[in-house]
Design a protein around this motif. Sequence first.
Motif, mmCIF file in Angstrom:
data_model
loop_
_atom_site.group_PDB
_atom_site.id
_atom_site.type_symbol
_atom_site.label_atom_id
_atom_site.label_comp_id
_atom_site.label_asym_id
_atom_site.label_seq_id
_atom_site.Cartn_x
_atom_site.Cartn_y
_atom_site.Cartn_z
ATOM 1 N N LEU A 94 0.933 -1.094 0.073
ATOM 2 C CA LEU A 94 0.019 -0.047 -0.068
ATOM 3 C C LEU A 94 0.868 1.334 -0.014
ATOM 4 N N TYR A 99 -3.860 3.484 -3.578
ATOM 5 C CA TYR A 99 -5.295 2.868 -4.294
ATOM 6 C C TYR A 99 -4.976 3.348 -5.515
ATOM 7 N N ARG A 102 -11.676 5.274 -7.300
ATOM 8 C CA ARG A 102 -12.538 6.007 -6.354
ATOM 9 C C ARG A 102 -14.146 5.811 -6.860
ATOM 10 N N TYR A 115 -12.580 4.194 -1.672
ATOM 11 C CA TYR A 115 -11.218 4.318 -2.545
ATOM 12 C C TYR A 115 -11.047 2.587 -2.425
ATOM 13 N N GLY A 117 -8.209 -0.220 -3.490
ATOM 14 C CA GLY A 117 -6.748 -0.434 -3.730
ATOM 15 C C GLY A 117 -6.708 -2.133 -3.650
ATOM 16 N N ILE A 131 -9.397 2.433 2.549
ATOM 17 C CA ILE A 131 -9.057 1.881 1.362
ATOM 18 C C ILE A 131 -10.020 0.448 1.541
ATOM 19 N N TRP A 134 -9.930 -4.296 -3.409
ATOM 20 C CA TRP A 134 -10.575 -4.653 -5.077
ATOM 21 C C TRP A 134 -11.262 -5.668 -5.023
#
Length: 757
Positions: A94, A99, A102, A115, A117, A131, A134
């Motif tokens: 990270l 990320y 958004r 957001y 990431g 975050i 995904w």
Amino acid sequence: MYADLNREAEVKRVKEVSQIIAAEQTSNQTKLQNAQHETHQIELNYGDAAKVNTIEVDDRMETNAAIQQQKQLVSLAVENQTILEKRQQRLERLAKSPYFGRIDIDDGFEQETLYIGTATLMDAQDEDFLIYDWRSPIAGIYYNGTLGSVSYQAPAGRQEVKLAHKRQFTIQNDQITNMFDTNETVGDEILQGVLGEAATLYMQNIVATIQREQNDIIRNTSADVLIVQGVAGSGKTSTILQRLAYLLYHSRQKLAAEQVIMFSPNHLFSNYISQVLPSLGEKNMRQVTLSEFFSQRCHHLQVEDKFSRYEHDQQQLPEIAQKMRQFLEAGNILQLVRTYLKQPDFQLKFNDLLLNGETIISQADCVKVYQTLPSQMAWSNKFQQTKNRLIRKLQRLVRHEAQADWVQERVDTLSDYEYQTLLDQQRFDNDEAERLFLGKKIAQLHFEPIYDALYNDYFLDIDQQYLDFLTKNAPTTVAANYWQTRIEHVQAHFERHQLQLSDCAPYLYLRDQLTGGGENHQIQYLFIDEMQDYSPAQLAYLHASFPLAKLTLLGDQAQDLFASSVGLDHFDEEIAALFPHKKVKLYHLNNSYRSTQQITHFASALLPDQQEILAFNRPGPKPQLIICQRLAELNQQVSQQCQRLLTTQSMVAVLTKTEVEAEQIYATLQSDAPVTLMTEKQHHLENGIMIMPIYLAKGLEFDAVIGYNVSAELFQTTTDAHILYTIASRAMHELVLISLGQPTKLITDLDPQLYQK
């Protein structure tokens, strides 16, 4: 509420999140160091705390309790350390790029900004998500949704929301290098930047650029058999690796990386994709090639690999040999094996088991035991019962021989070391019992090779059984004399301890059906890359070998180099037909992202059926065709083009049709840059110039590609068109094709606007 949309606010947020990540790293590193110290101390104290006292019963019980307590302490300490190590790795990822996306959503009750990431990050103070991973359900909106009403599948069921804004970022450390709003899955601007980069030694994860059609594949958890037919450069393999990362995240309580196997085309490719899952915080699955798998299962035979067969096919493949291969590699060959076993006159073939030239268990012994068993009994049960009875017969022989004169003489001549080793701390009340024990041990050691032969099923003559199967299942498309010659050819191979690739699936399936072996029930997912290189019989056998596994098959029929002789007209449908009782889902990926628009248009034009391939709008130079009249001129051109390309590119591949050509150009190539001849044993890509036969380049990509000797003499057939297409589609930025003499009509018959001559 939605967050501020201006760049200044986004820059400020990235800085704040990066600071939180840095603080978390520092805190976690301290905890990790403390955990490592604690683990070390517990391990040091383990010996003292767990010293065994065996004098009194109470002392022994107390010692055992102390040992169990220390084991638990060590286990807890190691587990805590592992958790902290994984968290530190996640924070390091990270920190490099917090990320990439958004989304602003409205569920009718609340407006939120999220957001996206590569991993989840929460604010420790107010427990807000800074975050989202995904792979989280709500992140699916980022990949699938366009502005307006959208839905996503959550644990509580399907949720409906309004997607108000979507923004994409390129962030390096704490700096935003690119940012824009979009209504697309991933905007062209982001893709242009990613696809325009140089080739890398390892495949990168694509979580920041996953397309909608790829995301559907990644998040499919319902299909028993998922088939992905994708054009070259469509991101098939990348998508499947992200799919595996998603499955490990989605089913974390039920699925471990050790329960997944991926069949890769070769070791070079296996290494190339080895960094994708670790970059997402997941362990790599097990990888194996088809040749390795067959060789492990046919441990007493040397199995022909597909590369050797490809090289041999380039020299000659008579039509009659092709017909026989089609028969043996068709999907119904396993059904023919089952039918063969059900024939009324079926007879099991056995071997004599010999020891020092003496028959210990004869074929007649095996037949006698086998025929006493009920005819209605399943084949595998009948075989196991035969095996067990033969083992008991051997045990009776051991007990009888334990008192034989030769054994008793051997007892009298034991050395002190042999005597102590055989006794193994056993104690007896009298000498007679001890001699009987030693005699039995000596007899057991003497007959141990026979026991091993029974245990490993060597009393079954599977070679003769397979020859009998071939004899009774002659194909109608092949004349009897040719088929008899083929059977004799197989027998000659058996005598040399060899097995041809075409025979592997039916041979192993016959053995598995008879012995009840060959099934692995631990594997939950089976991934097969380059599925077009597998025959239907091989795919069906793999399915039978991992009966509980869900299958993911991916490939490109246009890149069929090895299995074209099977002759599938409707590839997807016929592969799906191998799994009649499974839920099959078929996907097509027609967008090609790897190559420039010019290279993609040229490569697709090479295909006989002109399949639809949608090129990404990334411009570049037209492919070049260079014609040379002499071999020395050809080799000189390769050297000059390599030198030219390396002024702007870091990885240049010289791709040949055969291994012999690769070795020839390697011996003559003059270059100041490093040159590597890639072979089947090579496991790593190299910067500079790589020379390899095309089949080793499957699934790989290079900055520039030189196609070696694309002459009319070498490239003529439909299969040759597939080879040319595969060569061309490896190139990301530049493609050069060089011919010795007249170039192949597969190129010269194309629209001359597609390439520069």
